[in-house]
Motif scaffolding. Sequence first.
Motif, PDB file in Angstrom:
ATOM      1  N   THR A  58      28.792   1.433  50.378  1.00 13.90           N
ATOM      2  CA  THR A  58      29.005  -0.014  50.362  1.00 13.90           C
ATOM      3  C   THR A  58      30.490  -0.301  50.326  1.00 13.90           C
ATOM      4  O   THR A  58      31.293   0.526  49.866  1.00 13.90           O
ATOM      5  CB  THR A  58      28.325  -0.684  49.158  1.00 13.90           C
ATOM      6  OG1 THR A  58      28.895  -0.151  47.955  1.00 13.90           O
ATOM      7  CG2 THR A  58      26.833  -0.445  49.159  1.00 13.90           C
ATOM      8  N   TYR A  59      30.857  -1.462  50.831  1.00 11.33           N
ATOM      9  CA  TYR A  59      32.248  -1.884  50.890  1.00 11.33           C
ATOM     10  C   TYR A  59      32.299  -3.363  50.527  1.00 11.33           C
ATOM     11  O   TYR A  59      31.394  -4.117  50.854  1.00 11.33           O
ATOM     12  CB  TYR A  59      32.804  -1.681  52.299  1.00 11.33           C
ATOM     13  CG  TYR A  59      32.540  -0.304  52.851  1.00 11.33           C
ATOM     14  CD1 TYR A  59      31.362  -0.020  53.535  1.00 11.33           C
ATOM     15  CD2 TYR A  59      33.456   0.729  52.671  1.00 11.33           C
ATOM     16  CE1 TYR A  59      31.095   1.242  54.024  1.00 11.33           C
ATOM     17  CE2 TYR A  59      33.200   1.999  53.166  1.00 11.33           C
ATOM     18  CZ  TYR A  59      32.023   2.246  53.835  1.00 11.33           C
ATOM     19  OH  TYR A  59      31.762   3.506  54.319  1.00 11.33           O
ATOM     20  N   GLY A  60      33.365  -3.751  49.851  1.00 10.56           N
ATOM     21  CA  GLY A  60      33.498  -5.155  49.496  1.00 10.56           C
ATOM     22  C   GLY A  60      34.936  -5.600  49.526  1.00 10.56           C
ATOM     23  O   GLY A  60      35.845  -4.819  49.257  1.00 10.56           O
ATOM     24  N   ALA A  61      35.135  -6.858  49.858  1.00 13.39           N
ATOM     25  CA  ALA A  61      36.481  -7.426  49.834  1.00 13.39           C
ATOM     26  C   ALA A  61      36.952  -7.532  48.389  1.00 13.39           C
ATOM     27  O   ALA A  61      36.149  -7.704  47.466  1.00 13.39           O
ATOM     28  CB  ALA A  61      36.459  -8.804  50.496  1.00 13.39           C
ATOM     29  N   GLU A  62      38.253  -7.456  48.201  1.00  9.85           N
ATOM     30  CA  GLU A  62      38.816  -7.523  46.851  1.00  9.85           C
ATOM     31  C   GLU A  62      38.450  -8.831  46.155  1.00  9.85           C
ATOM     32  O   GLU A  62      38.220  -8.847  44.950  1.00  9.85           O
ATOM     33  CB  GLU A  62      40.333  -7.377  46.914  1.00  9.85           C
ATOM     34  CG  GLU A  62      40.825  -5.963  47.159  1.00  9.85           C
ATOM     35  CD  GLU A  62      40.413  -5.006  46.051  1.00  9.85           C
ATOM     36  OE1 GLU A  62      40.031  -3.856  46.371  1.00  9.85           O
ATOM     37  OE2 GLU A  62      40.445  -5.415  44.872  1.00  9.85           O
ATOM     38  N   SER A  63      38.351  -9.878  46.929  1.00 13.57           N
ATOM     39  CA  SER A  63      38.104 -11.195  46.351  1.00 13.57           C
ATOM     40  C   SER A  63      36.701 -11.325  45.741  1.00 13.57           C
ATOM     41  O   SER A  63      36.459 -12.250  44.968  1.00 13.57           O
ATOM     42  CB  SER A  63      38.296 -12.279  47.413  1.00 13.57           C
ATOM     43  OG  SER A  63      37.412 -12.073  48.509  1.00 13.57           O
ATOM     44  N   VAL A  64      35.796 -10.420  46.092  1.00 17.77           N
ATOM     45  CA  VAL A  64      34.427 -10.549  45.584  1.00 17.77           C
ATOM     46  C   VAL A  64      33.989  -9.355  44.737  1.00 17.77           C
ATOM     47  O   VAL A  64      32.885  -9.354  44.193  1.00 17.77           O
ATOM     48  CB  VAL A  64      33.421 -10.741  46.743  1.00 17.77           C
ATOM     49  CG1 VAL A  64      33.820 -11.936  47.606  1.00 17.77           C
ATOM     50  CG2 VAL A  64      33.298  -9.475  47.598  1.00 17.77           C
ATOM     51  N   LYS A  65      34.855  -8.347  44.624  1.00 18.01           N
ATOM     52  CA  LYS A  65      34.478  -7.175  43.840  1.00 18.01           C
ATOM     53  C   LYS A  65      34.222  -7.559  42.383  1.00 18.01           C
ATOM     54  O   LYS A  65      34.965  -8.333  41.797  1.00 18.01           O
ATOM     55  CB  LYS A  65      35.564  -6.110  43.946  1.00 18.01           C
ATOM     56  CG  LYS A  65      35.506  -5.323  45.244  1.00 18.01           C
ATOM     57  CD  LYS A  65      36.513  -4.199  45.298  1.00 18.01           C
ATOM     58  CE  LYS A  65      36.365  -3.408  46.594  1.00 18.01           C
ATOM     59  NZ  LYS A  65      37.367  -2.314  46.701  1.00 18.01           N
ATOM     60  N   GLY A  66      33.133  -7.006  41.865  1.00 17.71           N
ATOM     61  CA  GLY A  66      32.760  -7.322  40.491  1.00 17.71           C
ATOM     62  C   GLY A  66      31.901  -8.560  40.378  1.00 17.71           C
ATOM     63  O   GLY A  66      31.336  -8.835  39.314  1.00 17.71           O
ATOM     64  N   ARG A  67      31.794  -9.318  41.473  1.00 16.84           N
ATOM     65  CA  ARG A  67      30.985 -10.546  41.454  1.00 16.84           C
ATOM     66  C   ARG A  67      29.842 -10.490  42.466  1.00 16.84           C
ATOM     67  O   ARG A  67      28.748 -10.990  42.184  1.00 16.84           O
ATOM     68  CB  ARG A  67      31.857 -11.755  41.768  1.00 16.84           C
ATOM     69  CG  ARG A  67      33.002 -11.977  40.797  1.00 16.84           C
ATOM     70  CD  ARG A  67      33.696 -13.320  41.049  1.00 16.84           C
ATOM     71  NE  ARG A  67      34.259 -13.413  42.392  1.00 16.84           N
ATOM     72  CZ  ARG A  67      33.949 -14.387  43.249  1.00 16.84           C
ATOM     73  NH1 ARG A  67      33.082 -15.327  42.913  1.00 16.84           N
ATOM     74  NH2 ARG A  67      34.518 -14.418  44.445  1.00 16.84           N
ATOM     75  N   PHE A  68      30.072  -9.936  43.629  1.00 11.81           N
ATOM     76  CA  PHE A  68      29.070  -9.864  44.690  1.00 11.81           C
ATOM     77  C   PHE A  68      28.563  -8.430  44.822  1.00 11.81           C
ATOM     78  O   PHE A  68      29.339  -7.481  44.713  1.00 11.81           O
ATOM     79  CB  PHE A  68      29.648 -10.289  46.037  1.00 11.81           C
ATOM     80  CG  PHE A  68      30.010 -11.746  46.143  1.00 11.81           C
ATOM     81  CD1 PHE A  68      30.019 -12.589  45.047  1.00 11.81           C
ATOM     82  CD2 PHE A  68      30.340 -12.286  47.379  1.00 11.81           C
ATOM     83  CE1 PHE A  68      30.353 -13.924  45.154  1.00 11.81           C
ATOM     84  CE2 PHE A  68      30.676 -13.619  47.517  1.00 11.81           C
ATOM     85  CZ  PHE A  68      30.690 -14.435  46.387  1.00 11.81           C
TER      86      PHE A  68
END
Length: 119
Positions: A58-68
Amino acid sequence: QVQLVESGGGLVQAGGSLRLSCAASGRTFRSYAMGWFRQAPGKEREFVAAITWSGASTYGAESVKGRFTISMDNAKNTVYLQMNSLNAEDTAVYYCASQVVAGRGYDYWGQGTQVTVSS
């Protein structure tokens, strides 16, 4: 023809949660990875999160890490985006997309679902 249909958007207060779904269908549907993108008014579309079809990566943008959190149900050909601690900056149209070949762009896109966070 591959179809991606998003659902689950809506209006939520800041600090709240939503779960988006993207159901994939079509003749011999195959995908290397599925992704979520979003586009806010007046801004360019941006990457939010992605997951390989196996669910192994999985990969996530920094702006949503920990939330999405992105997840996959292979049996249902459905990818989810669990969004917690939403804030006004998360307001956008959210799109899911399918990447057929690793390293290439996304080939198929859904129609989008609106997420509005009120402050």
